[in-house]
Design a protein around this motif. Structure first.
Motif, PDB file in Angstrom:
ATOM      1  N   HIS A 109       4.535   1.294   1.396  1.00  0.00           N
ATOM      2  CA  HIS A 109       3.581   1.340   2.504  1.00  0.00           C
ATOM      3  C   HIS A 109       2.509   2.412   2.322  1.00  0.00           C
ATOM      4  N   SER A 110       2.718   3.338   1.390  1.00  0.00           N
ATOM      5  CA  SER A 110       1.749   4.417   1.201  1.00  0.00           C
ATOM      6  C   SER A 110       0.732   4.130   0.104  1.00  0.00           C
ATOM      7  N   ARG A 115      -2.279   2.697  -1.693  1.00  0.00           N
ATOM      8  CA  ARG A 115      -3.535   2.087  -1.255  1.00  0.00           C
ATOM      9  C   ARG A 115      -4.383   1.548  -2.410  1.00  0.00           C
ATOM     10  N   THR A 137      -8.842   0.874   3.580  1.00  0.00           N
ATOM     11  CA  THR A 137      -8.366  -0.465   3.273  1.00  0.00           C
ATOM     12  C   THR A 137      -7.887  -0.541   1.832  1.00  0.00           C
ATOM     13  N   SER A 138      -6.969  -1.475   1.556  1.00  0.00           N
ATOM     14  CA  SER A 138      -6.424  -1.577   0.198  1.00  0.00           C
ATOM     15  C   SER A 138      -6.665  -2.959  -0.414  1.00  0.00           C
ATOM     16  N   LYS A 168      -7.653   4.713   8.692  1.00  0.00           N
ATOM     17  CA  LYS A 168      -6.971   4.352   7.453  1.00  0.00           C
ATOM     18  C   LYS A 168      -7.912   3.620   6.507  1.00  0.00           C
ATOM     19  N   GLN A 192      -7.121  16.116   6.366  1.00  0.00           N
ATOM     20  CA  GLN A 192      -7.201  14.853   7.106  1.00  0.00           C
ATOM     21  C   GLN A 192      -7.641  15.088   8.553  1.00  0.00           C
ATOM     22  N   ARG A 210      -9.669  11.262   9.079  1.00  0.00           N
ATOM     23  CA  ARG A 210      -9.280  10.037   8.386  1.00  0.00           C
ATOM     24  C   ARG A 210      -8.256  10.354   7.305  1.00  0.00           C
ATOM     25  N   GLU A 211      -7.581   9.311   6.885  1.00  0.00           N
ATOM     26  CA  GLU A 211      -6.619   9.426   5.793  1.00  0.00           C
ATOM     27  C   GLU A 211      -7.341   9.706   4.483  1.00  0.00           C
ATOM     28  N   CYS A 226      -0.560  11.116   4.060  1.00  0.00           N
ATOM     29  CA  CYS A 226      -1.665  10.659   3.216  1.00  0.00           C
ATOM     30  C   CYS A 226      -1.303   9.343   2.541  1.00  0.00           C
ATOM     31  N   GLY A 227      -2.310   8.671   2.004  1.00  0.00           N
ATOM     32  CA  GLY A 227      -2.074   7.500   1.176  1.00  0.00           C
ATOM     33  C   GLY A 227      -1.946   7.914  -0.284  1.00  0.00           C
ATOM     34  N   SER A 277      -1.047   9.268  12.995  1.00  0.00           N
ATOM     35  CA  SER A 277      -1.246   7.848  13.263  1.00  0.00           C
ATOM     36  C   SER A 277      -2.637   7.530  13.771  1.00  0.00           C
TER      37      SER A 277
END
Length: 291
Positions: free
Chosen positions: A208-209, A211, A8-9, A6, A140, A145-146, A178-179, A2
């Motif tokens: 939610h995953s 991106r 951005t998407s 993250k 990561q 970072r993701e 991960c995204g 957490s």
């Protein structure tokens, strides 16, 4: 996971930054919100004392545009240990460029230190999930970072697989944090090649995953589809992209073109089509809410 930074998407539509188009991006106002680079083409140049025009060009472009870093050599699925030299150079580039997303492929690209320069598929098994998720976690943690994992196109399957591709993709994201980078063209190519429903694939992913989306062209050869990145996005893929937007909402979307690279205007036309489809989806949701 957490505490990871993250990505951005919500940056609209971008195109791949390729050397053929460097002069345009250095002299003209781009018609896109962001560009994607192949990470390996820019890694380690200055730290190795070589300077290098690509990195100089990228730093100039970065003054005006956001950048996504997309790798092809992480080989996260290999039985080999992670390449620490590679990771250090990847992190160095990320710290210099400050990308909004870092991504690579859910695959393996070599064994025993040898790179075969191809994105090879994995067996869809719980043990493969555990192996890959553990290595993603280490990457990561190292980067702070993701990262995003992309689904790859494939032309063979494993008899040992115990789950669907989308179940495997989803479980890797769940275990690693991960995204997901959803390549819509690869879903369509694999659906045709392996006989599953592309809509089942999309509906099976964790919203939610997700991106980012990739869009690219493919060719037909001997009754299979081959992911070539050498032509316009097919209409069936555009239709699947519309469905993806309905399921996941708008996400940053890349027009990917790596072979037989056309004039930049062709990429911008494809990007404009993606923008129009994205806009239609946004307006449709607004209309539904008002109704």
């Amino acid at each position: 996971m957490s505490s990871l930074m993250k990505g951005t998407s919500s940056l609209g539509v971008g195109v791949g930054l390729r050397p053929t188009h460097f002069p345009y991006f250095l002299s003209q106002k781009p018609q896109v919100e962001w560009v994607e680079i192949i990470s390996e083409n820019f890694m380690g140049l200055r730290s190795m004392g070589l300077g290098g025009r690509p990195l100089v060009v990228l730093e100039k472009i970065r003054q005006d545009l956001q950048v996504a870093m997309h790798g092809v050599s992480l080989s996260i699925g290999s039985a080999d240990a992670l390449d620490t030299v590679y990771l250090k150079r990847l992190k160095e580039l990320a710290e210099r460029i400050e990308p909004f997303i870092i991504s690579d492929h859910l695959c393996w690209t070599g064994i025993d230190g040898r790179n075969v320069h191809d994105l090879l598929p994995l067996p869809f098994t719980p043990s493969a999930v555990n192996h890959v998720a553990s290595k993603i976690g280490m990457v990561q943690d190292f980067l702070g970072r993701e990262i995003l994992m992309e689904n790859v196109s494939s032309y063979v399957t494993f008899s040992t697989s115990e789950m669907t591709e989308w179940e495997f993709f989803s479980e890797v994201a769940r275990q690693s944090g991960c995204g997901l980078l959803v390549d819509v063209n690869n879903i369509y190519v694999n659906a045709v090649n392996h006989g599953f429903s592309p809509l089942d694939y999309l509906h099976g992913l964790p919203t939610h995953s997700v991106r980012q989306f990739h869009l690219a062209g493919h060719m037909e050869s001997d009754d299979i589809l081959i992911d070539t990145h050498s032509c316009l996005v097919a209409e069936n893929v555009w239709n699947l992209y519309r469905e993806a937007l309905k399921i996941f909402g708008t996400r940053s979307t890349l027009i990917e073109w790596d072979e037989e690279i056309p004039p930049i205007e062709t990429l911008f036309q494809e990007a404009s089509k993606a923008k129009a489809i994205m806009r239609e989806e946004i307006e449709g949701k607004v209309y539904e809410q008002e109704a």
